[in-house]
Design a protein around this motif. Structure first.
Motif, mmCIF file in Angstrom:
data_model
loop_
_atom_site.group_PDB
_atom_site.id
_atom_site.type_symbol
_atom_site.label_atom_id
_atom_site.label_comp_id
_atom_site.label_asym_id
_atom_site.label_seq_id
_atom_site.Cartn_x
_atom_site.Cartn_y
_atom_site.Cartn_z
ATOM 1 N N THR A 33 0.815 -1.212 0.000
ATOM 2 C CA THR A 33 0.000 0.000 0.000
ATOM 3 C C THR A 33 0.853 1.268 0.000
ATOM 4 O O THR A 33 0.333 2.372 0.119
ATOM 5 C CB THR A 33 -0.930 0.004 1.224
ATOM 6 N N ASP A 34 2.162 1.074 -0.097
ATOM 7 C CA ASP A 34 3.060 2.222 -0.197
ATOM 8 C C ASP A 34 2.737 3.006 -1.471
ATOM 9 O O ASP A 34 2.603 2.431 -2.549
ATOM 10 C CB ASP A 34 4.510 1.714 -0.227
ATOM 11 N N GLU A 35 2.616 4.319 -1.344
ATOM 12 C CA GLU A 35 2.231 5.155 -2.496
ATOM 13 C C GLU A 35 3.227 5.043 -3.647
ATOM 14 O O GLU A 35 2.881 5.269 -4.803
ATOM 15 C CB GLU A 35 2.130 6.627 -2.045
ATOM 16 N N ALA A 37 4.424 2.364 -4.782
ATOM 17 C CA ALA A 37 4.040 1.217 -5.615
ATOM 18 C C ALA A 37 2.967 1.604 -6.617
ATOM 19 O O ALA A 37 2.803 0.963 -7.657
ATOM 20 C CB ALA A 37 3.542 0.077 -4.733
ATOM 21 N N LYS A 38 2.216 2.635 -6.310
ATOM 22 C CA LYS A 38 1.102 3.046 -7.175
ATOM 23 C C LYS A 38 1.591 3.428 -8.568
ATOM 24 O O LYS A 38 0.962 3.114 -9.579
ATOM 25 C CB LYS A 38 0.369 4.217 -6.525
ATOM 26 N N LYS A 39 2.737 4.106 -8.625
ATOM 27 C CA LYS A 39 3.292 4.549 -9.910
ATOM 28 C C LYS A 39 3.594 3.359 -10.815
ATOM 29 O O LYS A 39 3.290 3.376 -12.017
ATOM 30 C CB LYS A 39 4.564 5.351 -9.637
ATOM 31 N N THR A 40 4.181 2.317 -10.229
ATOM 32 C CA THR A 40 4.507 1.104 -11.013
ATOM 33 C C THR A 40 3.238 0.396 -11.474
ATOM 34 O O THR A 40 3.123 -0.040 -12.627
ATOM 35 C CB THR A 40 5.355 0.144 -10.164
ATOM 36 N N LEU A 41 2.246 0.279 -10.575
ATOM 37 C CA LEU A 41 0.994 -0.392 -10.934
ATOM 38 C C LEU A 41 0.252 0.374 -12.020
ATOM 39 O O LEU A 41 -0.362 -0.218 -12.919
ATOM 40 C CB LEU A 41 0.108 -0.552 -9.699
ATOM 41 N N GLU A 42 0.281 1.702 -11.951
ATOM 42 C CA GLU A 42 -0.392 2.508 -12.990
ATOM 43 C C GLU A 42 0.261 2.285 -14.352
ATOM 44 O O GLU A 42 -0.428 2.233 -15.379
ATOM 45 C CB GLU A 42 -0.337 3.990 -12.602
ATOM 46 N N LEU A 43 1.595 2.165 -14.362
ATOM 47 C CA LEU A 43 2.282 1.886 -15.629
ATOM 48 C C LEU A 43 1.871 0.524 -16.180
ATOM 49 O O LEU A 43 1.574 0.377 -17.375
ATOM 50 C CB LEU A 43 3.796 1.934 -15.412
ATOM 51 N N LEU A 44 1.810 -0.495 -15.317
ATOM 52 C CA LEU A 44 1.427 -1.843 -15.763
ATOM 53 C C LEU A 44 -0.040 -1.911 -16.170
ATOM 54 O O LEU A 44 -0.432 -2.778 -16.944
ATOM 55 C CB LEU A 44 1.702 -2.857 -14.655
ATOM 56 N N SER A 45 -0.885 -1.032 -15.632
ATOM 57 C CA SER A 45 -2.311 -1.049 -15.993
ATOM 58 C C SER A 45 -2.541 -0.592 -17.427
ATOM 59 O O SER A 45 -3.656 -0.677 -17.935
ATOM 60 C CB SER A 45 -3.115 -0.172 -15.034
ATOM 61 N N HIS A 46 -1.483 -0.069 -18.082
ATOM 62 C CA HIS A 46 -1.583 0.314 -19.496
ATOM 63 C C HIS A 46 -0.740 -0.613 -20.369
ATOM 64 O O HIS A 46 -0.403 -0.267 -21.500
ATOM 65 C CB HIS A 46 -1.119 1.764 -19.694
ATOM 66 N N ASP A 47 -0.400 -1.782 -19.840
ATOM 67 C CA ASP A 47 0.417 -2.732 -20.597
ATOM 68 C C ASP A 47 -0.349 -3.263 -21.804
ATOM 69 O O ASP A 47 -1.585 -3.274 -21.823
ATOM 70 C CB ASP A 47 0.817 -3.900 -19.673
ATOM 71 N N LYS A 48 0.386 -3.740 -22.814
ATOM 72 C CA LYS A 48 -0.271 -4.265 -24.024
ATOM 73 C C LYS A 48 -0.972 -5.597 -23.775
ATOM 74 O O LYS A 48 -1.858 -5.987 -24.521
ATOM 75 C CB LYS A 48 0.747 -4.444 -25.160
ATOM 76 N N SER A 49 -0.566 -6.317 -22.735
ATOM 77 C CA SER A 49 -1.203 -7.600 -22.394
ATOM 78 C C SER A 49 -2.459 -7.353 -21.572
ATOM 79 O O SER A 49 -2.418 -6.718 -20.519
ATOM 80 C CB SER A 49 -0.239 -8.483 -21.617
ATOM 81 N N THR A 50 -3.574 -7.861 -22.049
ATOM 82 C CA THR A 50 -4.843 -7.688 -21.337
ATOM 83 C C THR A 50 -4.789 -8.314 -19.950
ATOM 84 O O THR A 50 -5.290 -7.746 -18.976
ATOM 85 C CB THR A 50 -5.984 -8.320 -22.144
ATOM 86 N N ALA A 69 -9.410 -0.681 4.278
ATOM 87 C CA ALA A 69 -9.618 -0.414 5.710
ATOM 88 C C ALA A 69 -8.345 0.102 6.349
ATOM 89 O O ALA A 69 -7.781 -0.478 7.250
ATOM 90 C CB ALA A 69 -10.099 -1.667 6.415
ATOM 91 N N GLY A 70 -7.868 1.239 5.879
ATOM 92 C CA GLY A 70 -6.695 1.851 6.486
ATOM 93 C C GLY A 70 -5.416 1.237 5.989
ATOM 94 O O GLY A 70 -5.407 0.277 5.235
ATOM 95 N N PRO A 71 -4.282 1.793 6.386
ATOM 96 C CA PRO A 71 -2.982 1.300 5.924
ATOM 97 C C PRO A 71 -2.689 -0.084 6.468
ATOM 98 O O PRO A 71 -3.142 -0.456 7.534
ATOM 99 C CB PRO A 71 -1.989 2.336 6.469
ATOM 100 N N ARG A 72 -1.909 -0.819 5.723
ATOM 101 C CA ARG A 72 -1.523 -2.168 6.132
ATOM 102 C C ARG A 72 -0.294 -2.098 7.035
ATOM 103 O O ARG A 72 0.406 -1.083 7.074
ATOM 104 C CB ARG A 72 -1.215 -3.031 4.905
ATOM 105 N N PRO A 73 -0.019 -3.166 7.732
ATOM 106 C CA PRO A 73 1.170 -3.186 8.582
ATOM 107 C C PRO A 73 2.424 -2.977 7.760
ATOM 108 O O PRO A 73 2.472 -3.298 6.583
ATOM 109 C CB PRO A 73 1.137 -4.599 9.208
ATOM 110 N N ALA A 74 3.461 -2.450 8.424
ATOM 111 C CA ALA A 74 4.701 -2.149 7.716
ATOM 112 C C ALA A 74 5.317 -3.384 7.120
ATOM 113 O O ALA A 74 5.969 -3.341 6.087
ATOM 114 C CB ALA A 74 5.694 -1.483 8.686
#
Length: 671
Positions: A33-35, A37-50, A69-74
């Motif tokens: 849930t580290d912010e 990681a969001k950048k990497t996931l957003e890039l992969l969400s536009h990958d050519k593979s469905t 439900a809130g942040p996850r444990p460290a």
């Protein structure tokens, strides 16, 4: 260790990573849930593979939406020293993650699913549907075959490109849309029956399962690399510790040894993967076997290897290849081991998997191995193509220093299973045992000729007849020979009136004809006959060609088949009545005599058939047979009169004969 998010993002933007590597990255980010990681996931969400897009979108929604439900444990935001192992486990459960990801996508009002409709999705899913709709504009002029092929093409395309959990829902959707199109009379000449839909789903499941399993097997090879990474991190920890000079020197020596070990393992792994790639690309059985033995002896250090083929039809196991200078090759070559015998080879053929000498000792305690087949072994592994074992690899001797670790076991099993698929795809496993044992001496042209012969006769004659033909293919050259044979003709009585009465339901007429033909064909082949051709509602068969036991035996086999067909068709007639359909039956005529038997046609297209007056006479006799009657000529009767019961029948006046034909009606065959 912490995850280097910037490095992950950089590798995605600057390096060409394959789908397996991207899946590994997604598995690492599954619960982060580290912010960053969001950048990497957003890039992969536009990958050519469905599939990658759907999985990345699912993690974005799960980890970064307001519903969490809130942040996850460290501990869930950063890895530990066991991150490589966790990544390996996550690869093995990638299908479950993707299924969960897909469920999340469907719950988000279809937004992520709409994003996944890209060029590849359009090409493999949308384009075939557009083609079906365009063809529907011209229905019913367009034959149903074209609709069937488009649906089948769609299913195969989706099954090859996507994983099993995506391919099956798309196939089910295609089946539902086909039913809707049929229901609104858009494709009136293509009816999606339950059987057809189940066939589509089965094809999708079979193809997508194979492709998914192959991807998983190949991705498992990454396990070794991950283990290497763990060892490297442990070495780094040793260096970070403050030690005295003696300890540091000792650690450095240990580090050097580990580095050399890692280098050797990495080199070995690369060599094995290169050889596996070469093995997959081969299309010839002998080359696949040679490549497999080379991988096991050169790269994996197994010294003496024998490769055995499991023939599931004849239920035997026999040797197919040996490593160089195999000391037991001559003795093994003489072995044909029935599968019910208890030996190390048959035990693995029945169980699958990989077994060491100690494992086999435990099996032998439960079921002692046969003394007739004394087989040495260090380890044995099954060659599994899906759910079918096609062969067994037996290692009789290993090189000095060889160690069968879990890592080596995984490589051996991966190599064996990939080889099994390569052998299956080569198509030579459909040849006879004799051809396989001599395959290195068989030319490419001869092998193709045998496959062609099998394709011609496979559906029309018994396996024994095919085997005889395969051993003498020259007999099937264009032209023919005179032979004494028994000709068999059968025709559905009442077919014309049934066709007229059911003119508005031709598919039911075709179903009835096929039921009669199927019943007759099975009996003819079981009795050793050859189905020559189907002529509408009629059937022609030959007894005594291409293989003959004896003219009298062939005639008796033909008459026995006719009596059985009469009984079976009577049952079919009763079933038709019970189903409220038109009741029909068959009339059968037989004649024995000399005819020209052989291949008729041209060099590009030819058929195996019989020509001559004997054939014409048999057809004339059949035309006079009433429903449920079996009429035979006097020539046939003279060969088998002591083996049948008959009743008198009036002589027949037929076209082309000056004198009436003397015939007999068969009551039954004397057992």
């Amino acid at each position: 260790m912490s995850i280097d998010f910037e490095k992950l993002y950089s590798s995605l933007t600057t390096e060409k990573l394959n789908e397996t590597q991207k899946r590994a990255i997604l598995n690492d980010l599954a619960d982060i849930t580290d912010e960053r990681a969001k950048k990497t996931l957003e890039l992969l969400s536009h990958d050519k593979s469905t599939a990658i897009k759907l999985l990345a979108s699912s993690y974005l929604k799960k980890n970064f939406s307001g519903d969490t439900a809130g942040p996850r444990p460290a501990s869930s935001q950063s890895g530990s020293s066991g991150a490589g192992f966790a990544r390996t486990v996550q690869q093995d459960t990638g299908s479950a993650d993707l299924q969960s990801g897909k469920g999340s996508v469907l719950k988000s009002n279809g937004i992520e699913l709409i994003k996944s409709i890209d060029a590849e999705f359009f090409k493999s899913v949308i384009a075939p549907f557009i083609a079906i709709i365009i063809l529907g504009l011209f229905s019913p002029q367009v034959p149903a075959f074209f609709f069937f092929m488009l649906y089948l093409g769609l299913i195969i395309s989706v099954s090859l490109f996507y994983d099993r959990h995506i391919a099956l829902p798309v196939t089910a959707t295609a089946c539902v849309l086909s039913m809707i199109l049929y229901a609104v009379n858009f494709t009136v000449n293509f009816r999606p029956t339950i059987l057809l839909i189940l066939t589509f789903l089965a094809v999708s499941y079979f193809i997508s399962s194979i492709t998914t399993d192959l991807r998983d097997k190949l991705s498992n090879s990454k396990t070794v690399v991950d283990d290497f990474k763990i060892q490297i991190m442990q070495l780094k920890k040793l260096i970070d510790k403050k030690k005295d000079t003696a300890e540091i020197e000792k650690d450095m020596d240990e580090l050097s040894k580990l580095k050399l070990n890692l280098t050797a393992k990495s080199r070995k792994l690369n060599e094995v993967l290169i050889q596996i790639h070469e093995l997959i690309s081969n299309q010839k059985t002998d080359e696949i076997i040679d490549r497999l033995i080379k991988i096991l002896t050169k790269q994996l250090e197994a010294k003496t290897i024998s490769l055995w083929i499991y023939d599931s039809k004849s239920q035997i196991v026999y040797p197919m290849g040996f490593s160089d200078k195999h000391p037991l090759a001559q003795r093994y070559s003489q072995m044909n081991i029935p599968i019910e015998y208890s030996t190390p080879i048959t035990a693995v053929a029945n169980r699958g998997g990989i077994y060491t000498k100690s494992d086999l000792a435990k099996i032998s305690q439960e079921d002692p191995f046969s003394n007739e087949f004394e087989i040495k072994t260090e380890f044995v592994v099954a060659m599994n193509a899906g759910n079918k074992i096609v062969g067994i690899i037996n290692c009789e001797e290993v090189s000095e220093g060889f160690e069968l670790t879990e890592e080596v076991k995984r490589l051996i099993k991966l190599t064996a299973d990939v080889s099994a698929w390569a052998l299956k795809n080569a198509g030579d496993l459909e040849l006879s045992k004799k051809d396989l044992q001599n395959i290195k001496n068989v030319s490419e042209k001869e092998r193709e000729e045998k496959k062609k012969i099998r394709s011609i006769f496979d559906k029309f004659v018994s396996p024994k007849v095919i085997e005889n033909i395969m051993n003498n293919p020259d007999a099937l050259a264009l032209g023919g020979k005179r032979r004494n044979v028994t000709l068999f003709f059968a025709d559905i009585r009442g077919f014309t009136s049934m066709s007229e009465a059911m003119a508005d339901r031709p598919e039911i007429v075709l179903e009835i004809v096929n039921r009669f033909h199927s019943a007759m064909t099975d009996i003819i082949i079981a009795k050793g006959g050859t189905v020559d051709k189907y002529i509408g509602d009629a059937l022609m068969a030959i007894f005594g060609a291409p293989v003959s036991n004896d003219v009298a035996k062939d005639a008796l086999a033909a008459v026995s088949a006719a009596v059985l067909i009469r009984e079976e068709c009577t049952k079919l007639r009763e079933q038709l009545i019970a189903e409220g359909k038109t009741a029909v039956n068959v009339g059968i005529g037989l004649n024995t005599g000399e005819a020209v038997i052989g291949m008729v046609g041209s060099t590009k297209m030819m058929n195996y058939t019989a020509i001559g007056d004997t054939v014409n006479t048999a057809a004339r006799i059949e035309s006079k047979a009433g429903p449920g009657e079996v009429l035979i000529s006097k020539a046939t009767y003279n060969y088998i009169k002591s083996s049948i019961n008959i009743k008198e029948h009036e002589a027949l006046v037929v076209k082309g004969k000056k004198e009436p034909l003397e015939v007999f009606e068969v009551v039954d065959v004397i057992s």
